[in-house]
Design an enzyme around this catalytic site. Structure first.
Site, PDB file in Angstrom:
ATOM      1  N   ASP A 121       0.850  -1.193   0.000  1.00  0.00           N
ATOM      2  CA  ASP A 121       0.000   0.000   0.000  1.00  0.00           C
ATOM      3  C   ASP A 121       0.887   1.245   0.000  1.00  0.00           C
ATOM      4  O   ASP A 121       1.770   1.377   0.860  1.00  0.00           O
ATOM      5  CB  ASP A 121      -0.875  -0.005   1.264  1.00  0.00           C
ATOM      6  CG  ASP A 121      -1.745   1.243   1.366  1.00  0.00           C
ATOM      7  OD1 ASP A 121      -2.633   1.401   0.517  1.00  0.00           O
ATOM      8  OD2 ASP A 121      -1.511   2.062   2.275  1.00  0.00           O
ATOM      9  N   TYR A 157       2.198   9.911   0.489  1.00  0.00           N
ATOM     10  CA  TYR A 157       3.293   9.370   1.308  1.00  0.00           C
ATOM     11  C   TYR A 157       4.656   9.689   0.698  1.00  0.00           C
ATOM     12  O   TYR A 157       5.675   9.537   1.363  1.00  0.00           O
ATOM     13  CB  TYR A 157       3.199   7.836   1.450  1.00  0.00           C
ATOM     14  CG  TYR A 157       1.934   7.295   2.045  1.00  0.00           C
ATOM     15  CD1 TYR A 157       1.023   8.110   2.702  1.00  0.00           C
ATOM     16  CD2 TYR A 157       1.640   5.936   1.945  1.00  0.00           C
ATOM     17  CE1 TYR A 157      -0.146   7.585   3.229  1.00  0.00           C
ATOM     18  CE2 TYR A 157       0.476   5.411   2.473  1.00  0.00           C
ATOM     19  CZ  TYR A 157      -0.414   6.245   3.104  1.00  0.00           C
ATOM     20  OH  TYR A 157      -1.572   5.710   3.621  1.00  0.00           O
ATOM     21  N   LYS A 171      -3.038   5.908  -4.000  1.00  0.00           N
ATOM     22  CA  LYS A 171      -4.188   6.752  -3.645  1.00  0.00           C
ATOM     23  C   LYS A 171      -4.096   8.146  -4.251  1.00  0.00           C
ATOM     24  O   LYS A 171      -3.002   8.721  -4.345  1.00  0.00           O
ATOM     25  CB  LYS A 171      -4.282   6.898  -2.115  1.00  0.00           C
ATOM     26  CG  LYS A 171      -4.164   5.602  -1.346  1.00  0.00           C
ATOM     27  CD  LYS A 171      -4.423   5.772   0.138  1.00  0.00           C
ATOM     28  CE  LYS A 171      -4.038   4.515   0.908  1.00  0.00           C
ATOM     29  NZ  LYS A 171      -2.608   4.393   1.202  1.00  0.00           N
ATOM     30  N   HIS A 215      -7.991   9.078  -1.357  1.00  0.00           N
ATOM     31  CA  HIS A 215      -7.285   8.990  -0.068  1.00  0.00           C
ATOM     32  C   HIS A 215      -8.139   9.483   1.094  1.00  0.00           C
ATOM     33  O   HIS A 215      -8.124   8.889   2.186  1.00  0.00           O
ATOM     34  CB  HIS A 215      -5.974   9.779  -0.158  1.00  0.00           C
ATOM     35  CG  HIS A 215      -4.959   9.415   0.865  1.00  0.00           C
ATOM     36  ND1 HIS A 215      -3.618   9.391   0.622  1.00  0.00           N
ATOM     37  CD2 HIS A 215      -5.079   9.056   2.165  1.00  0.00           C
ATOM     38  CE1 HIS A 215      -2.963   9.040   1.712  1.00  0.00           C
ATOM     39  NE2 HIS A 215      -3.834   8.834   2.661  1.00  0.00           N
TER      40      HIS A 215
HETATM   41  N1  LIG Z   1      -5.503   6.002   4.383  1.00  0.00           N
HETATM   42  C1  LIG Z   1      -4.944   6.556   5.399  1.00  0.00           C
HETATM   43  O1  LIG Z   1      -5.289   7.664   5.772  1.00  0.00           O
HETATM   44  C2  LIG Z   1      -3.875   5.828   6.132  1.00  0.00           C
HETATM   45  C3  LIG Z   1      -3.432   6.353   7.354  1.00  0.00           C
HETATM   46  C4  LIG Z   1      -2.450   5.662   8.037  1.00  0.00           C
HETATM   47  C5  LIG Z   1      -1.903   4.494   7.528  1.00  0.00           C
HETATM   48  N2  LIG Z   1      -2.309   4.034   6.328  1.00  0.00           N
HETATM   49  C6  LIG Z   1      -1.669   2.842   5.719  1.00  0.00           C
HETATM   50  O2  LIG Z   1      -1.665   1.780   6.644  1.00  0.00           O
HETATM   51  C7  LIG Z   1      -0.324   1.319   6.850  1.00  0.00           C
HETATM   52  C8  LIG Z   1      -0.211   0.743   8.229  1.00  0.00           C
HETATM   53  O3  LIG Z   1      -0.483   1.741   9.222  1.00  0.00           O
HETATM   54  P1  LIG Z   1       0.409   1.900  10.495  1.00  0.00           P
HETATM   55  O4  LIG Z   1       1.775   2.330  10.088  1.00  0.00           O
HETATM   56  O5  LIG Z   1      -0.318   2.709  11.473  1.00  0.00           O
HETATM   57  O6  LIG Z   1       0.508   0.367  10.984  1.00  0.00           O
HETATM   58  P2  LIG Z   1       0.853  -0.318  12.348  1.00  0.00           P
HETATM   59  O7  LIG Z   1       1.458  -1.622  11.933  1.00  0.00           O
HETATM   60  O8  LIG Z   1      -0.312  -0.294  13.257  1.00  0.00           O
HETATM   61  O9  LIG Z   1       1.958   0.584  13.045  1.00  0.00           O
HETATM   62  C9  LIG Z   1       3.274   0.642  12.615  1.00  0.00           C
HETATM   63  C10 LIG Z   1       4.144   0.817  13.855  1.00  0.00           C
HETATM   64  O10 LIG Z   1       4.159  -0.411  14.600  1.00  0.00           O
HETATM   65  C11 LIG Z   1       5.493  -0.841  14.796  1.00  0.00           C
HETATM   66  N3  LIG Z   1       5.507  -2.309  14.604  1.00  0.00           N
HETATM   67  C12 LIG Z   1       5.289  -2.994  13.457  1.00  0.00           C
HETATM   68  N4  LIG Z   1       5.344  -4.315  13.670  1.00  0.00           N
HETATM   69  C13 LIG Z   1       5.615  -4.478  14.982  1.00  0.00           C
HETATM   70  C14 LIG Z   1       5.783  -5.632  15.794  1.00  0.00           C
HETATM   71  N5  LIG Z   1       5.696  -6.849  15.286  1.00  0.00           N
HETATM   72  N6  LIG Z   1       6.032  -5.433  17.113  1.00  0.00           N
HETATM   73  C15 LIG Z   1       6.118  -4.189  17.630  1.00  0.00           C
HETATM   74  N7  LIG Z   1       5.952  -3.063  16.900  1.00  0.00           N
HETATM   75  C16 LIG Z   1       5.710  -3.211  15.591  1.00  0.00           C
HETATM   76  C17 LIG Z   1       6.319  -0.137  13.758  1.00  0.00           C
HETATM   77  O11 LIG Z   1       7.600   0.157  14.257  1.00  0.00           O
HETATM   78  P3  LIG Z   1       8.963  -0.330  13.475  1.00  0.00           P
HETATM   79  O12 LIG Z   1       8.952   0.279  12.109  1.00  0.00           O
HETATM   80  O13 LIG Z   1      10.039   0.232  14.349  1.00  0.00           O
HETATM   81  O14 LIG Z   1       8.911  -1.821  13.455  1.00  0.00           O
HETATM   82  C18 LIG Z   1       5.560   1.166  13.547  1.00  0.00           C
HETATM   83  O15 LIG Z   1       5.948   2.148  14.503  1.00  0.00           O
HETATM   84  C19 LIG Z   1       0.528   2.545   6.517  1.00  0.00           C
HETATM   85  O16 LIG Z   1       1.860   2.246   6.186  1.00  0.00           O
HETATM   86  C20 LIG Z   1      -0.219   3.076   5.326  1.00  0.00           C
HETATM   87  O17 LIG Z   1       0.110   2.305   4.188  1.00  0.00           O
HETATM   88  C21 LIG Z   1      -3.300   4.663   5.636  1.00  0.00           C
END
Ligand SMILES: NC(=O)c1ccc[n+]([C@@H]2O[C@H](COP(=O)([O-])OP(=O)(O)OC[C@H]3O[C@@H](n4cnc5c(N)ncnc54)[C@H](OP(=O)(O)O)[C@@H]3O)[C@@H](O)[C@H]2O)c1
Length: 313
Positions: free
Chosen positions: A52, A57, A86, A119
């Site tokens: 994604d 981004y 997006k 988006h």
């Molecule tokens: N449409 C929208 O408005 C929107 C908004 C937000 C996000 N998104 C999409 O959704 C994706 C995911 O969102 P998100 O980044 O919030 O996801 P998330 O997986 O909930 O959070 C990512 C965070 O969790 C940590 N993490 C990941 N795996 C881990 C594990 N196994 N143990 C402990 N910590 C862990 C990562 O740190 P490290 O990197 O240090 O591992 C990072 O800080 C984004 O990349 C984007 O593509 C879309």
């Protein structure tokens, strides 16, 4: 009998006949370009088959490069991977939709996206500045275009072969209903924040009834406070089933019928997050019913301003 380890390979059929989308996906909202490229490569190598990204981004170029490098190794082909990007808020005017999509595809080095999302439902002043503000620092919205105008242009992209499916992100149930009812091509995916602190059951039920996939971002709580990965219910289930808290959250998300998106810069966490297997039904129920906290981590749905991207980027 279904192998419990097959959960990670779950695919969700899309309502417009364009095949199916992997349930488990990898997001690339990572600020550093080199980290993005390395993470996207590591994700594909670990087994993820959904990436994604988004114009906003500014990671499309790195995702494109990562894919090319992995495809060249010969083990994974373009058709094995489901790519989402997006349309940003400054490109909602119908005449800007196709050029914006084409610019994204060029950066991604692709002929088409598997899914193209609006988006957010908020139109910003059209132009090159992704974050247009007035002298007081307030966002300049564009009142000259409706979400349905933009949707019609998105439908055109499917007909033109620029994307296989279209959907919307950061929307309320009411907004989804309005687009669904008016659409010629129905939204295949609704992409919103969702996890045990924001389960969005009403939206999920609506999506299931209408054959829409609910894709859940921040599936691990985005490392924000309060830490979902440290929730006592999640920790207790993880200990009982001998999985990590992240694996429990991702399995729960798939088993309740959503498509979770997770992100990590760390190769061992990327691997951990793909090693997802089935939870017993009572554990799924315990998470659904036992967690009462309600937290939204990302306020993008209220303003269209992305909560996880620092101002000025
Ligand atoms: N449409 C929208 O408005 C929107 C908004 C937000 C996000 N998104 C999409 O959704 C994706 C995911 O969102 P998100 O980044 O919030 O996801 P998330 O997986 O909930 O959070 C990512 C965070 O969790 C940590 N993490 C990941 N795996 C881990 C594990 N196994 N143990 C402990 N910590 C862990 C990562 O740190 P490290 O990197 O240090 O591992 C990072 O800080 C984004 O990349 C984007 O593509 C879309």
């Amino acid at each position: 009998m279904v192998n419990p380890d097959d959960l990670r390979y779950t695919k969700m059929p899309l309502n417009n006949g364009s095949g199916a989308m992997p349930a488990l996906g990898f997001g690339t909202l990572i600020p550093d370009p080199m980290a993005t490229k390395n993470a996207a490569k590591a994700a594909l190598e670990a087994g993820f088959r959904l990436l994604d990204t988004a114009e906003r981004y500014r990671t499309e170029t790195e995702v494109g490069e990562a894919m090319q490098e992995v495809f060249k190794q010969g083990k994974i082909k373009r058709e094995d991977v489901f790519i989402i990007t997006k349309l940003w808020n400054t490109n909602h005017r119908p005449e800007r939709v196709k050029p914006a999509c084409e610019a994204s595809l060029k950066k991604l080095q692709l002929d088409f996206a598997d899914l193209y999302l609006i988006h957010t439902p908020y139109a910003f002043q059209p132009g090159d500045d992704q974050d247009p503000r007035d002298a007081n620092g307030n966002v300049i919205y564009d009142q000259g275009v409706t979400l349905l105008d933009t949707w019609r242009a998105m439908e055109g992209l499917v007909s033109q072969g620029k994307c296989k499916a279209i959907g919307i992100s950061d929307v309320s149930l009411e907004q989804v209903q309005r687009i669904f009812e008016a659409a010629r091509i129905k939204p295949a995916v609704v992409h919103v924040e969702s996890h045990p602190y924001l389960p969005q059951w009403d939206l999920l039920n609506y999506c299931k009834t209408n054959g829409i996939v609910l894709q859940a971002f921040a599936a691990l709580g985005h490392s924000s406070e309060p830490k979902l990965l440290e929730d006592p219910v999640i920790i207790a289930v993880a200990q009982r089933v001998k999985k990590t808290p992240a694996q429990v959250l991702l399995a729960w998300a798939i088993q309740r019928g959503t498509a979770p998106l997770t992100t990590s810069k760390n190769p061992s966490r990327i691997q951990e997050n793909f090693q997802v297997s089935v939870l017993p039904d009572d554990a799924v129920r315990e998470i659904s019913d036992g967690i009462k906290s309600r937290v939204r981590f990302n306020a993008v749905v209220e303003t269209g301003v992305p909560g996880f991207i620092p101002r000025g980027k």
